[in-house]
Design an enzyme around this catalytic site. Structure first.
Site, PDB file in Angstrom:
ATOM      1  N   ASP A 288      -2.210  -8.792  14.730  1.00  0.00           N
ATOM      2  CA  ASP A 288      -3.486  -8.616  15.422  1.00  0.00           C
ATOM      3  C   ASP A 288      -3.394  -9.101  16.863  1.00  0.00           C
ATOM      4  O   ASP A 288      -2.399  -9.691  17.278  1.00  0.00           O
ATOM      5  CB  ASP A 288      -4.614  -9.371  14.688  1.00  0.00           C
TER       6      ASP A 288
ATOM      7  N   ASP B 257     -11.572 -17.895   3.086  1.00  0.00           N
ATOM      8  CA  ASP B 257     -12.486 -16.915   2.496  1.00  0.00           C
ATOM      9  C   ASP B 257     -11.739 -15.697   1.961  1.00  0.00           C
ATOM     10  O   ASP B 257     -12.336 -14.683   1.624  1.00  0.00           O
ATOM     11  CB  ASP B 257     -13.553 -16.479   3.499  1.00  0.00           C
TER      12      ASP B 257
ATOM     13  N   HIS C 126      -9.452 -13.867   3.654  1.00  0.00           N
ATOM     14  CA  HIS C 126      -9.121 -12.816   4.611  1.00  0.00           C
ATOM     15  C   HIS C 126      -7.614 -12.741   4.870  1.00  0.00           C
ATOM     16  O   HIS C 126      -6.888 -13.722   4.721  1.00  0.00           O
ATOM     17  CB  HIS C 126      -9.898 -12.994   5.920  1.00  0.00           C
TER      18      HIS C 126
END
Length: 261
Positions: free
Chosen positions: A67, A136, A138
């Protein structure tokens, strides 16, 4: 999915580095998928150590980042391209032009995502993708409720993510970008070998849900249950909620050395 439970985070580094060593010995021009953040730093340090000892080379390899922030200037020290150069690629013999990340400065960000997926395909696909799991669940910036078949695309950073990352921007939330380009879960699933790391008690619930729970967009990393070659390496704290953790220990301890991960 293979699950490996180690006592401490530092115990994971040689296990994962062995996978890199085996891959590069068999395929010197391998395509590597690189994650940023603190989780893989121990692995990168071990790979640098092996490179400096003359045990492996990255001279013919290529690498793609997971990313990149949108809008940060090309010379900004907190761009993920700059980060990965500091912690890994600039410390080994990977050619600078062999390392590519999503174009967070593109005028057409949607087209940039499509182009990034195309570049990965043109390189022959990612042979080994290293990943870190979020608390969480991700993966990369694929937050809960991301499509399990998503491609590289623009994502809006959540307030919590921006707040967590403010420490890298002089604790000034206004400096933290609001958007990023991230590989999608569908993109990640096309890697030939996906290695996910998770350390610490704050990751225990996510590890449990993603390894032993249902495959669900609520826990994005659970999609790796469908990957043909996924390896999960967690420390004792992150594994503390796993029902089958002793089974994972037993099966890994019983593997022949030649098999690797």
């Amino acid at each position: 999915m293979e699950v490996i439970v180690v006592e401490r985070p530092e115990d994971a580094a040689p296990i994962v580095a062995d996978a890199y060593s085996r891959l590069l010995a068999a395929k010197p021009d391998a395509v590597l998928g690189l994650a940023t953040g603190s989780t893989p730093l121990g692995v990168y340090d071990e790979l640098v150590r092996r490179y400096e000892a003359g045990e492996l080379t990255f001279a013919s390899a290529r690498a793609f980042l997971l990313d990149e922030y949108v809008g940060l200037p090309a010379d900004h020290p907190e761009r993920y391209r700059a980060f990965i150069e500091r912690v890994f690629t600039g410390r080994v013999d990977l050619r600078p032009d062999a390392v590519q990340g999503p174009d967070g400065l593109a005028e057409d960000l949607s087209a940039a995502g499509v182009a990034y997926d195309a570049a990965i395909r043109e390189a022959g696909g990612i042979d080994l993708q290293i990943l870190g799991i979020g608390a969480d669940g991700h993966l990369a910036f694929n937050m809960p409720m991301s499509s399990l078949t998503s491609r590289t695309r623009l994502k809006t950073l959540t307030p919590k993510t921006r707040l967590d990352n403010a420490r890298f921007f002089d604790d000034d939330l206004d400096q933290v970008p609001r958007h990023c380009l991230t590989q999608g879960l569908g993109t990640i699933m096309e890697s030939r070998h996906a290695v996910m790391l998770g350390f610490g008690l704050n990751k225990a619930q996510a590890v449990r849900e993603c390894v032993e729970g249902a495959v669900s967009a609520r826990w994005p990393a659970s999609v790796l249950q469908l990957h043909p070659h996924a390896t999960v390496v967690v420390d004792a704290e992150a594994a503390s909620q796993l029902t089958f953790r002793e089974y994972y220990r037993t099966t890994y301890d019983g593997k022949p050395d030649w098999q690797g991960i």
